[in-house]
Write a protein that holds these residues in place. Structure first.
Motif, PDB file in Angstrom:
ATOM      1  N   ASP A 163      28.019 -17.965   2.975  1.00 32.39           N
ATOM      2  CA  ASP A 163      28.624 -18.886   3.929  1.00 32.39           C
ATOM      3  C   ASP A 163      28.336 -20.326   3.528  1.00 32.39           C
ATOM      4  N   THR A 164      29.175 -21.246   4.014  1.00 29.70           N
ATOM      5  CA  THR A 164      28.975 -22.667   3.777  1.00 29.70           C
ATOM      6  C   THR A 164      28.187 -23.284   4.926  1.00 29.70           C
ATOM      7  N   TYR A 165      27.609 -24.459   4.642  1.00 29.98           N
ATOM      8  CA  TYR A 165      26.791 -25.186   5.614  1.00 29.98           C
ATOM      9  C   TYR A 165      26.957 -26.672   5.336  1.00 29.98           C
ATOM     10  N   PRO A 166      27.095 -27.527   6.345  1.00 31.94           N
ATOM     11  CA  PRO A 166      26.972 -27.238   7.773  1.00 31.94           C
ATOM     12  C   PRO A 166      28.236 -26.704   8.446  1.00 31.94           C
ATOM     13  N   TYR A 167      29.352 -26.641   7.737  1.00 33.69           N
ATOM     14  CA  TYR A 167      30.583 -26.115   8.330  1.00 33.69           C
ATOM     15  C   TYR A 167      30.673 -24.632   7.985  1.00 33.69           C
ATOM     16  N   ASN A 168      30.261 -23.788   8.929  1.00 31.66           N
ATOM     17  CA  ASN A 168      30.268 -22.331   8.719  1.00 31.66           C
ATOM     18  C   ASN A 168      31.686 -21.764   8.687  1.00 31.66           C
ATOM     19  N   ALA A 169      31.779 -20.516   8.258  1.00 33.45           N
ATOM     20  CA  ALA A 169      33.020 -19.751   8.360  1.00 33.45           C
ATOM     21  C   ALA A 169      33.259 -19.365   9.815  1.00 33.45           C
ATOM     22  N   GLY A 170      34.523 -19.339  10.221  1.00 39.74           N
ATOM     23  CA  GLY A 170      34.897 -18.918  11.570  1.00 39.74           C
ATOM     24  C   GLY A 170      35.810 -17.708  11.499  1.00 39.74           C
ATOM     25  N   SER A 171      37.110 -17.966  11.398  1.00 38.67           N
ATOM     26  CA  SER A 171      38.074 -16.877  11.240  1.00 38.67           C
ATOM     27  C   SER A 171      37.772 -16.085   9.966  1.00 38.67           C
ATOM     28  N   MET A 209      27.105 -10.956   4.980  1.00 47.19           N
ATOM     29  CA  MET A 209      27.282 -12.392   4.820  1.00 47.19           C
ATOM     30  C   MET A 209      25.981 -13.100   5.167  1.00 47.19           C
ATOM     31  N   VAL A 210      25.504 -13.943   4.263  1.00 51.22           N
ATOM     32  CA  VAL A 210      24.312 -14.746   4.527  1.00 51.22           C
ATOM     33  C   VAL A 210      24.774 -16.133   4.977  1.00 51.22           C
ATOM     34  N   THR A 211      24.286 -16.568   6.128  1.00 52.51           N
ATOM     35  CA  THR A 211      24.661 -17.875   6.651  1.00 52.51           C
ATOM     36  C   THR A 211      23.417 -18.726   6.848  1.00 52.51           C
ATOM     37  N   LEU A 212      23.642 -20.020   6.986  1.00 48.66           N
ATOM     38  CA  LEU A 212      22.582 -20.978   7.250  1.00 48.66           C
ATOM     39  C   LEU A 212      22.884 -21.656   8.575  1.00 48.66           C
ATOM     40  N   GLY A 213      22.057 -21.382   9.572  1.00 49.31           N
ATOM     41  CA  GLY A 213      22.240 -21.957  10.894  1.00 49.31           C
ATOM     42  C   GLY A 213      21.549 -23.303  11.005  1.00 49.31           C
ATOM     43  N   GLY A 214      22.210 -24.246  11.676  1.00 46.53           N
ATOM     44  CA  GLY A 214      21.654 -25.586  11.761  1.00 46.53           C
ATOM     45  C   GLY A 214      21.534 -26.106  13.174  1.00 46.53           C
ATOM     46  N   LEU A 232      27.233 -12.968  13.470  1.00 42.23           N
ATOM     47  CA  LEU A 232      26.340 -12.005  12.818  1.00 42.23           C
ATOM     48  C   LEU A 232      25.397 -11.361  13.825  1.00 42.23           C
ATOM     49  N   HIS A 233      24.902 -12.145  14.769  1.00 43.19           N
ATOM     50  CA  HIS A 233      24.061 -11.561  15.817  1.00 43.19           C
ATOM     51  C   HIS A 233      24.862 -10.549  16.638  1.00 43.19           C
ATOM     52  N   ALA A 234      26.098 -10.918  16.979  1.00 35.78           N
ATOM     53  CA  ALA A 234      26.936  -9.999  17.761  1.00 35.78           C
ATOM     54  C   ALA A 234      27.262  -8.736  16.973  1.00 35.78           C
ATOM     55  N   ALA A 235      27.307  -8.849  15.629  1.00 37.93           N
ATOM     56  CA  ALA A 235      27.638  -7.712  14.772  1.00 37.93           C
ATOM     57  C   ALA A 235      26.421  -6.830  14.477  1.00 37.93           C
ATOM     58  N   GLY A 236      25.238  -7.243  14.946  1.00 44.99           N
ATOM     59  CA  GLY A 236      24.056  -6.414  14.752  1.00 44.99           C
ATOM     60  C   GLY A 236      23.322  -6.635  13.455  1.00 44.99           C
ATOM     61  N   VAL A 237      23.604  -7.755  12.750  1.00 47.77           N
ATOM     62  CA  VAL A 237      22.929  -8.047  11.482  1.00 47.77           C
ATOM     63  C   VAL A 237      22.360  -9.466  11.517  1.00 47.77           C
ATOM     64  N   GLY A 238      21.644  -9.764  12.589  1.00 45.46           N
ATOM     65  CA  GLY A 238      21.067 -11.088  12.748  1.00 45.46           C
ATOM     66  C   GLY A 238      20.078 -11.468  11.675  1.00 45.46           C
ATOM     67  N   GLU A 239      19.539 -10.481  10.932  1.00 47.86           N
ATOM     68  CA  GLU A 239      18.585 -10.803   9.864  1.00 47.86           C
ATOM     69  C   GLU A 239      19.232 -11.597   8.725  1.00 47.86           C
ATOM     70  N   LEU A 240      20.562 -11.656   8.698  1.00 48.65           N
ATOM     71  CA  LEU A 240      21.270 -12.407   7.654  1.00 48.65           C
ATOM     72  C   LEU A 240      21.463 -13.876   8.023  1.00 48.65           C
ATOM     73  N   VAL A 241      20.963 -14.273   9.188  1.00 44.54           N
ATOM     74  CA  VAL A 241      21.017 -15.683   9.602  1.00 44.54           C
ATOM     75  C   VAL A 241      19.729 -16.364   9.145  1.00 44.54           C
ATOM     76  N   THR A 242      19.855 -17.416   8.343  1.00 44.41           N
ATOM     77  CA  THR A 242      18.696 -18.177   7.869  1.00 44.41           C
ATOM     78  C   THR A 242      18.760 -19.595   8.460  1.00 44.41           C
ATOM     79  N   TYR A 243      17.657 -20.343   8.308  1.00 51.23           N
ATOM     80  CA  TYR A 243      17.598 -21.660   8.953  1.00 51.23           C
ATOM     81  C   TYR A 243      17.140 -22.782   8.018  1.00 51.23           C
ATOM     82  N   THR A 244      16.878 -22.463   6.760  1.00 52.76           N
ATOM     83  CA  THR A 244      16.576 -23.491   5.757  1.00 52.76           C
ATOM     84  C   THR A 244      17.285 -23.109   4.467  1.00 52.76           C
ATOM     85  N   HIS A 245      17.507 -24.107   3.610  1.00 56.20           N
ATOM     86  CA  HIS A 245      18.114 -23.812   2.307  1.00 56.20           C
ATOM     87  C   HIS A 245      17.233 -22.857   1.501  1.00 56.20           C
TER      88      HIS A 245
END
Length: 522
Positions: free
Chosen positions: A421-429, A441-446, A458-471
């Motif tokens: 995923d891209t950051y800070p503009y994440n994927a939507g559709s 999908m690995v994303t970076l939450g900001g 990703l949290h709604a899909a049951g794979v919240g472990e793929l959400v990261t918070y630093t580069h």
């Protein structure tokens, strides 16, 4: 004919030449139009030159049309010349910055004579700001500046007799994207799930007729489709008022194609925004924004002029279609059969130097990995290749995909192993397409709504472990997955199991939205 006659009499009549160019553009004679404007722009070298205001106007028309034609280098060049003549042009500045982002020219904000980076920052469009800075205060500033500059609109309140007493609450959706558009593609399941015994659903539609089965399905989901394409803003607002709409939801916000002049007249009792722009609109006539508690936590609400209307789960509904197997092999699309394929097909302007550097470090740490990106335009592709070489990465590890149909793109996602995923503009559709393909999908939450959008899904899909918070954590997560094919398989299996419940997500979201709207109306 009249303009040409006037130019025969007075070749230096710049206003006539600019207007002739506009008419030629409307006739589709784009090169001829730009030739007329170029003559005005070049007149600065003549003794009887057009004034600077007309020269910059001509250059801005060239930049605007070249951008529409996706000739981004020529558009940037025209706006550079325009800004050198008159640096104090907010509209030209915002397009210049966004054009550089579309070409992956980093940093997008680069000082030029007479134009500081500070001036570019204050002149940046709200859309570009979503991709440039993970700073909610800057995004609020950009939105407020844009609204004050562009939308000095009459705000006479048309709706004065509400609340109404209908048997069913009337919800209206205002949009020009009810078709095979990124927003429209998210809406059919949601509209179909409305409880039609309690709610009467209207579309106030100015979308293009694309002739697709999806467009027909979407229109059929509404109780009423009111075509407002040929109505000016006031007539459209009067139509909404006459139909006594209780809640009007705009699906554009500050995105391209919006018609804020309709909402500014307050034709409905309560007005909100959803999906079209994942940030504050700063429009004083918008009461609420539909969101969820992960995407827009309470800490971010001071940076929104709208009140959050929280729904349960993700504000972007998941769904569980049967994803077709790709009709092509990896080899046929230029991918090594034995590679770990890291894909990212988000819009090119969402890329930036810091995240690209992370991607390059991942490639250097994973010998068998290739990065599969979109070949969006030749200038961006050239820049991406140069950036890769500068990071010491062989171009063998970069695979550029030509554009294809939406269905082909969805199928080809299944050829990848991990989506970046891209950051800070994440994927939507796009994130929903990725999940449909059961692709991890690995994303970076900001710190902004837009940078938490994919994490919400990703949290709604049951794979919240793929959400990261630093580069750093983003890089580590991708590298660990790339070296663990069995873990990738497990994640795909998890997504497959979880997807059995996704078909209920649009109904849950719609029910949650209806409940929140009822509470809002009371």
């Amino acid at each position: 004919h009249a303009y040409r006659l006037s130019l025969d009499l007075h070749p230096g009549f710049a206003q006539a030449r600019i207007n002739l160019g506009l008419l030629l553009e409307r006739k589709g004679q784009f090169d001829e139009a730009m030739l007329q404007w170029s003559q005005v722009a070049a007149s600065g070298y003549l003794q009887g030159a057009a004034n600077v205001e007309l020269q910059t106007l001509a250059l801005n028309h060239i930049g605007r049309l070249q951008e529409q034609l996706k000739h981004y280098d020529l558009a940037e060049h025209a706006l550079t010349q325009s800004l050198q003549l008159n640096p104090r042009q907010s509209d030209a500045l915002q397009h210049w910055v966004h054009l550089r982002s579309k070409q992956c020219k980093w940093p997008a904000m680069q000082a030029m004579p007479g134009v500081s980076v500070n001036a570019m920052l204050t002149g940046t469009s709200p859309l570009a700001m979503l991709a440039l800075h993970d700073d909610p205060a800057l995004q609020l500033m950009a939105a407020q500046s844009f609204v004050q500059r562009k939308f000095n609109l009459p705000t006479h309140r048309l709706c004065v007799n509400a609340p109404y007493k209908h048997e069913r609450i009337r919800i209206g959706y205002l949009s020009g994207d009810l078709c095979t558009h990124a927003v429209g593609l998210l809406m059919a399941d949601l509209i179909e799930a409305h409880d039609k015994t309690k709610f009467e659903i209207f579309a106030f539609d100015f979308s293009p007729e694309d002739g697709t089965a999806y467009r027909a399905r979407l229109k059929a989901a509404f109780d009423h489709v009111i075509d407002v394409r040929n109505l000016d803003d006031r007539r459209a607002a009067l139509t909404i008022r006459q139909l006594e709409i209780d809640v009007l939801i705009d699906l554009h916000g500050l995105s391209s194609g919006s018609r804020p002049g309709i909402m500014a007249l307050h034709p409905a009792h309560v007005q909100g925004t959803y999906l079209g722009f994942i940030g504050t609109t700063a429009m004083p006539w918008i009461d609420f924004v539909v969101t969820d508690s992960f995407a827009l936590p309470e800490a971010l609400t001071p940076y929104f002029t709208e009140e959050p209307l929280y729904i349960e789960g993700s504000f972007i509904p998941l769904h569980a279609p049967v994803m077709s197997e790709p009709k092509v092999t990896r080899t046929e699309v230029g991918l090594p059969e034995d590679a770990v394929v890291l894909a990212s097909f988000n819009n090119i302007y969402k890329y930036n130097a810091e995240l690209f550097a992370v991607w390059m470090r991942i490639l250097k740490r994973c010998d068998k990995a290739v990065l599969w990106l979109l070949d969006d335009n030749p200038w961006a592709t050239e820049q991406l290749q140069e950036h890769a070489v500068a990071h010491g990465v062989s171009l063998d590890h970069l695979v550029l995909a030509k554009r294809c149909t939406h269905q082909e793109y969805r199928e080809r996602l299944r050829l990848a192993d991990i989506y970046l995923d891209t950051y800070p503009y994440n994927a939507g559709s796009t994130a929903r397409d990725v999940l449909d393909a059961r692709l991890p999908m690995v994303t970076l939450g900001g710190k902004t709504f837009i940078s938490r959008m994919a994490g919400s899904m990703l949290h709604a899909a049951g794979v919240g472990e793929l959400v990261t918070y630093t580069h750093h954590d983003y890089e580590q997560t991708v590298v660990a997955l790339a070296h663990a094919p069995e873990r990738i398989s497990q994640l795909k299996q998890t997504l497959e199991r979880q997807s059995a419940h996704w078909h209920q997500a649009p109904a849950r979201l719609t029910a949650s939205l209806e409940k929140a709207l009822l509470e809002r109306l009371q």
